[in-house]
Scaffold this motif. Structure first.
Motif, mmCIF file in Angstrom:
data_model
loop_
_atom_site.group_PDB
_atom_site.id
_atom_site.type_symbol
_atom_site.label_atom_id
_atom_site.label_comp_id
_atom_site.label_asym_id
_atom_site.label_seq_id
_atom_site.Cartn_x
_atom_site.Cartn_y
_atom_site.Cartn_z
ATOM 1 N N SER A 51 34.593 21.046 46.606
ATOM 2 C CA SER A 51 35.930 21.614 46.511
ATOM 3 C C SER A 51 36.158 22.113 45.090
ATOM 4 O O SER A 51 35.414 21.772 44.167
ATOM 5 N N THR A 67 31.841 20.135 51.332
ATOM 6 C CA THR A 67 32.753 20.915 52.166
ATOM 7 C C THR A 67 32.286 22.362 52.217
ATOM 8 O O THR A 67 31.548 22.824 51.327
ATOM 9 N N GLU A 69 34.481 24.817 52.233
ATOM 10 C CA GLU A 69 35.677 25.551 51.841
ATOM 11 C C GLU A 69 35.337 26.791 51.026
ATOM 12 O O GLU A 69 35.940 27.856 51.195
#
Length: 287
Positions: A51, A67, A69
């Protein structure tokens, strides 16, 4: 017979000589050098799965949760037009470079013209001019002829940028082609295009592949010309990466994810042509 068998047993049982200390040190140094060069790439890949908060932490959080993201943000930012522009400029310029460099290298290697060494050094000397020195004249010319923010302007510039190194490389590869093979084809009535396409090209295919891959990588990675001469329509992938460096801050995770995704075509091309690349770069090294 028994003595012969005993002698053979002694020879096969003789211990191997230990590797020299120098060879072991060189091998260890090579591994360490490879790890040092690979470490930034591994760090970029790892950061792309973090992140933004974990990527920006100091010291870096190695055990932070992973992640996707960063990759979601990258693909949500419409990266396809810049990627298509990069593919178009890189492939088209590489094809033009090979089309122009192969006959030039043929003239300099197999049918040398007068002063061919001076011609080779002239080709190489053009790479010594900094791109910044010619950026303003190129910009003014492109503005006057209406080629700003046009991907085909990049094709022409990348072709001229990679042509000298391509001629230099292909000349060294073509110099290894036996002249007798070419003369035999000419005695059979083959003209220059046939000789280049059916006789010489298969022989120097590894060298051509290595040259094409290097030209493709140089075109794909070029940033300065694309940054100055393009805007929205002809924006390339390296220019697209600079979107993640803004006045609001550095989006490190998104930038790493975008860098990994944009590097994949070059890595895939290098992996697919790795055998040709090794053969081409070592062509003529062993007589």
């Amino acid at each position: 017979m028994t003595q012969l068998t005993a002698s053979t047993t002694q020879l096969t049982a003789r211990p191997r000589r230990p590797r020299s200390l120098r060879g072991s040190a060189l091998g260890l140094a090579a591994w360490l050098g490879g790890l040092v060069l690979f470490l930034p790439v591994a760090w970029m890949v790892l950061t792309s799965f973090h992140s933004e908060a974990d990527a920006a932490s100091n010291p870096p959080a190695l055990t932070a949760p992973l992640t996707l993201e960063g990759y979601r943000s990258f693909f949500d930012s419409e990266p396809w037009p810049p990627l298509i522009n990069s593919v178009t400029a890189s492939l088209a310029s590489t094809a033009l470079v090979l089309l122009l460099a192969l006959p030039a290298a043929y003239a300099l290697a197999i049918r040398p013209v007068k002063g061919w060494r001076d011609a080779l050094f002239f080709f190489l000397s053009t790479k010594m001019l900094p791109i910044v020195a010619g950026l303003l004249p190129i910009y003014l010319f492109a503005r006057n002829v209406g080629l700003l923010d046009n991907v085909w302007l990049l094709v022409l510039l990348y072709t001229s940028m990679n042509l000298p190194i391509a001629v230099w490389m292909l000349q060294s590869f073509l110099a290894e082609v036996p002249v007798s093979v070419i003369e035999a084809a000419q005695l059979d009535g083959a003209r220059l295009p046939t000789v280049l396409g059916r006789v010489i090209a298969p022989v120097v295919l590894p060298g051509v592949a290595a040259t094409a891959l290097i030209c493709f990588i140089f075109s794909w990675n070029e940033l300065l010309l694309a940054r100055v001469l393009t805007g929205v329509v002809a924006e390339t992938a390296p220019v697209f990466l600079t979107r993640f460096i803004t006045s609001q801050g550095l989006f490190l995770a998104q930038l790493s994810a975008a860098a990994v995704a944009i590097s994949l075509p070059v890595l895939a091309a290098g992996f697919a042509a790795q055998d040709k690349l090794v053969q081409g770069l070592s062509l003529g090294a062993v007589k």
